[in-house]
Structures are given as C-alpha cells and as structure tokens.
Write an enzyme that holds these catalytic residues in place. Sequence first.
Site, PDB file in Angstrom:
ATOM      1  N   ARG A   1      88.125  -2.903 -47.825  1.00 19.38           N
ATOM      2  CA  ARG A   1      87.487  -3.779 -46.602  1.00 19.38           C
ATOM      3  C   ARG A   1      86.248  -3.726 -46.318  1.00 19.38           C
ATOM      4  NH1 ARG A   1      85.527  -0.535 -43.776  1.00 19.38           N
ATOM      5  NH2 ARG A   1      85.524  -2.020 -42.338  1.00 19.38           N
ATOM      6  N   GLY A   2      85.691  -4.530 -45.666  1.00 16.55           N
ATOM      7  CA  GLY A   2      84.371  -4.669 -45.414  1.00 16.55           C
ATOM      8  C   GLY A   2      83.550  -5.535 -46.223  1.00 16.55           C
ATOM      9  N   ALA A   3      82.686  -6.514 -45.768  1.00 13.88           N
ATOM     10  CA  ALA A   3      82.343  -7.753 -46.627  1.00 13.88           C
ATOM     11  C   ALA A   3      81.730  -7.152 -47.896  1.00 13.88           C
ATOM     12  CB  ALA A   3      81.214  -8.293 -45.773  1.00 13.88           C
TER      13      ALA A   3
ATOM     14  N   ARG B   1      90.908 -13.434 -48.600  1.00 13.21           N
ATOM     15  CA  ARG B   1      90.598 -13.258 -47.283  1.00 13.21           C
ATOM     16  C   ARG B   1      89.317 -14.363 -46.980  1.00 13.21           C
ATOM     17  NH1 ARG B   1      89.119  -7.690 -44.494  1.00 13.21           N
ATOM     18  NH2 ARG B   1      89.537  -8.530 -42.668  1.00 13.21           N
TER      19      ARG B   1
ATOM     20  N   GLN C   1      89.137   0.273 -37.158  1.00  9.77           N
ATOM     21  CA  GLN C   1      88.158   0.550 -37.941  1.00  9.77           C
ATOM     22  C   GLN C   1      87.382   1.633 -37.510  1.00  9.77           C
ATOM     23  OE1 GLN C   1      89.355  -2.408 -37.685  1.00  9.77           O
ATOM     24  NE2 GLN C   1      89.347  -3.660 -39.363  1.00  9.77           N
TER      25      GLN C   1
ATOM     26  N   ASP D   1      80.225 -10.360 -41.428  1.00 10.70           N
ATOM     27  CA  ASP D   1      80.812 -10.881 -42.585  1.00 10.70           C
ATOM     28  C   ASP D   1      80.069 -12.311 -42.997  1.00 10.70           C
ATOM     29  OD1 ASP D   1      82.663  -8.956 -40.901  1.00 10.70           O
ATOM     30  OD2 ASP D   1      83.787  -9.276 -43.071  1.00 10.70           O
TER      31      ASP D   1
ATOM     32  N   ASN E   1      81.545 -11.359 -36.955  1.00 16.41           N
ATOM     33  CA  ASN E   1      81.765  -9.804 -37.346  1.00 16.41           C
ATOM     34  C   ASN E   1      83.101  -9.560 -36.728  1.00 16.41           C
ATOM     35  OD1 ASN E   1      81.074  -7.273 -38.675  1.00 16.41           O
ATOM     36  ND2 ASN E   1      80.632  -6.617 -36.607  1.00 16.41           N
ATOM     37  N   LYS E   2      83.514  -8.409 -37.041  1.00 17.43           N
ATOM     38  CA  LYS E   2      84.808  -8.104 -36.343  1.00 17.43           C
ATOM     39  C   LYS E   2      84.999  -8.553 -34.806  1.00 17.43           C
ATOM     40  CE  LYS E   2      87.372  -6.412 -38.239  1.00 17.43           C
ATOM     41  NZ  LYS E   2      88.282  -7.172 -38.593  1.00 17.43           N
TER      42      LYS E   2
HETATM   43  O1  MRU Z   1      88.457  -6.634 -41.368  1.00 19.45           O
HETATM   44  P1  MRU Z   1      87.274  -5.651 -41.812  1.00 19.45           P
HETATM   45  O2  MRU Z   1      87.518  -4.279 -41.862  1.00 19.45           O
HETATM   46  O3  MRU Z   1      86.983  -5.910 -43.205  1.00 19.45           O
HETATM   47  O4  MRU Z   1      85.964  -5.953 -41.218  1.00 19.45           O
HETATM   48  C1  MRU Z   1      84.864  -5.422 -41.560  1.00 19.45           C
HETATM   49  C2  MRU Z   1      83.730  -5.875 -40.587  1.00 19.45           C
HETATM   50  O5  MRU Z   1      84.001  -6.626 -39.570  1.00 19.45           O
HETATM   51  C3  MRU Z   1      82.288  -5.352 -41.003  1.00 19.45           C
HETATM   52  O6  MRU Z   1      81.542  -5.376 -39.835  1.00 19.45           O
HETATM   53  C4  MRU Z   1      81.475  -6.254 -41.882  1.00 19.45           C
HETATM   54  O7  MRU Z   1      82.221  -6.711 -43.003  1.00 19.45           O
HETATM   55  C5  MRU Z   1      80.388  -5.971 -42.412  1.00 19.45           C
HETATM   56  S1  MRU Z   1      80.707  -4.308 -43.479  1.00 19.45           S
HETATM   57  C6  MRU Z   1      79.116  -3.820 -43.974  1.00 19.45           C
END
Ligand code: MRU
Length: 355
Positions: free
Chosen positions: A51-53, A94, A202, A243, A253-254
């Site tokens: 996970r994470g973009a 996603r 997270q 994201d 973002n989250k």
């Molecule tokens: O749902 P996730 O855990 O994939 O969400 C991640 C985030 O919101 C991060 O802040 C974002 O992807 C940036 S990662 C460098």
Amino acid sequence: MNALQLDTVLLSEDRSCLEILDQTLLPGTIKVIQVSKIEDIWEAIKVLRVRGAPAIGVCAAYGIALTASRIDAADFDGFYAEFKKQKDYLASSRPTAVNLFWALNRMERVALANRALPLPELKERLFTEAQAIRDEDVAISRSIGQIGFGLLHHGDGILTHCNAGTLATAKYGTATAPMYIALENGWTDLRVYCDETRPLLQGARLTSFEMHNAGIETTLLCDNMAASMMKSGKINIVFVGCDRVARNGDAANKIGTMGVAILAKHFGIPFYVCAPSSTIDMSLASGEEIPIEQRSPEEVTEMWYQERMAPEGVKVYNPAFDVTDHSLITGIITERGLCRAPYDKAFEALGIGKE
Ligand code: MRU
C-alpha cells in the site's frame, strides 16, 4: 529492525513471482509473501498487503511485467489484447492512488513502442521498465527528502498522518524522507508525532514502527489528539503524503488529512504535501474529480477489536481518503522542486504532465 532494510515489493531473482512484505501483519510480524498469479497481486493491493501510492505503482509495474511474460500469443496483436485485459484488471484494484494507473500506462506505452520486437524481447523490455520504475522511486523519494530536510530546524516537532514512509514507497518514503535525510546528516534532536490513522492504523502500525526503529523520538497519538498537541506548541511543521494531486493543488490523502490541514492553518503551522510528480494528475482540474475509495464497514466496526464495537446494522461511513483544498497547503514538495501556489503554474514550470 530498521524499516529501511525492508523491501515493500521486489521481483524474485528467478522472476517467477513478486515478493511482497505483508503490511497487514506489521508491526508484530515481518513476513514476505510470494505472489505469482495476477489475482493474488490484485488481492495484495486491494487488502493493503502492499500500500501507499508509489509502492502500489511499483507493484503494478512488476505485476503486469510478470503477467505479460506468461502471455502465450502468436503475434503482437494477440499479445496486446491479453496485456490490455490484464492491465485493466490490475487497475481495478484501488481507485484513488494515481500511481497505479500511471505505472500501468507507462508499461503499456513501452509495450506499444516495442511492438516490432520479437515477443520474448518485448517481454524483457517490460521487466526492465518495471525495474526502472522501482529504481526511480528510490531516487525520487531521496530528492523529496533533501528538499523537505531544507525546511526543518533543529529540535522541530513534525506531525505526520497515515504512512507515507519507506513502507509506502521503494525506499525512504515521501513524508518521512526528510527525517531519514536528517538522520544521515547526524541530526538526533527531531521529534516525530504520528497520527494513529483510523481505521486501518497505518500511523500506529507502520509510521511509528518506522520512526521509532530509526532512532527518532516518536510519539503516537490518536487522530482526535492532534488539535491539543498542536495547541501545546510541540508541532512545528506537518509533512503528509498524497495519493493524487489535481492541477490546482488539491491533494487527496488518507482520510483525516484534511482535518490536520485545517488545524495546522488554525494554529499557524506550515503544512506540506510530499508528492512524487507521478502523483500529480494534470488531467484533473480540481480535487472534486478525484475518485475516493469507499472501503468495507467492518474496518470501522470490528477490525482490531476483540469484539465488535458497533451495533449490528448501523450505517458506516468509511472513505479511505479525503481531499485537502489547495488553500490549506503551504507547499507541495516534488522531487523536481518545492511548489507554491498557484500550483498549476508551479507544476507547469517544473515540466510536470509534459511527459
Ligand atoms: O490506504 P493506504 O495505506 O494505501 O494510504 C496511503 C496514504 O494515504 C499515503 O499517505 C499515500 O499513499 C502516500 S504514500 C507515499
């Protein structure tokens, strides 16, 4: 265990599978799973094993290269028809992180540009491109880190939300990269505050694990404690990841990031979004157009609890992301430079969206 030693996703040496650090098990268990079928790669992205973009983009690139290597076709047209089908399937895992589509589109462009090659050579090119996406991501994160480091002062308290750390990228992270660079420079007096980040934790499970193990003074707080922490004067700067960023600088973002930005504005604390240029979607005029992932109610009602903590049948709201208005953002740190409003002009000046 220093998280910088952990690889989020790699192609196995014999190129038979992807090796994914299963982040659903962190911080208690460090386990690498091997996934080979495209359905399992899709599932790993969907349930946030990876996970994470940026890491999602790297995983998708390796995933489509691996899948493409197994396509049995007589000619390019037959290969490409199947490639498209598998690419679209991975893209459905996603919806919000644009790096997923960015990486898959980049892989498709390589396939099309090499259509004249014999298929075995074209398949090699795809593996090479996936590796390049991963290698570039390491360099991009370092570069964001260098720029972010330039914004820090000794003794700063830094708040971050969710995990935009090394676990969300190929290495260093985006929002955490300034802290890793600070450590490399011998700074030992920074303090990091991690929002827990309900509902998937997270911040608690990943960011506080990363920062604490890196040797940085780390404090974990529930999401609803950020305001009082800011009021106490202990937070000097906020770094978050993202994201997808629209042309005008609105940044998804989250879930919860927007609230942090509003609080930061209230308390006069600079709020920076760390964004690889691959996360900036110049095709979208504003954040209104960013698709927001809705996730299952169980993540809110029972996950992590010993017993369900909500009545059966109650309605649940569980968007995975929110969009922070560009007016709340002090600056957007890309690997090419620090952007200030007006963001569309700043992005254009850095050549973002031109490739
Ligand atoms: O749902 P996730 O855990 O994939 O969400 C991640 C985030 O919101 C991060 O802040 C974002 O992807 C940036 S990662 C460098």
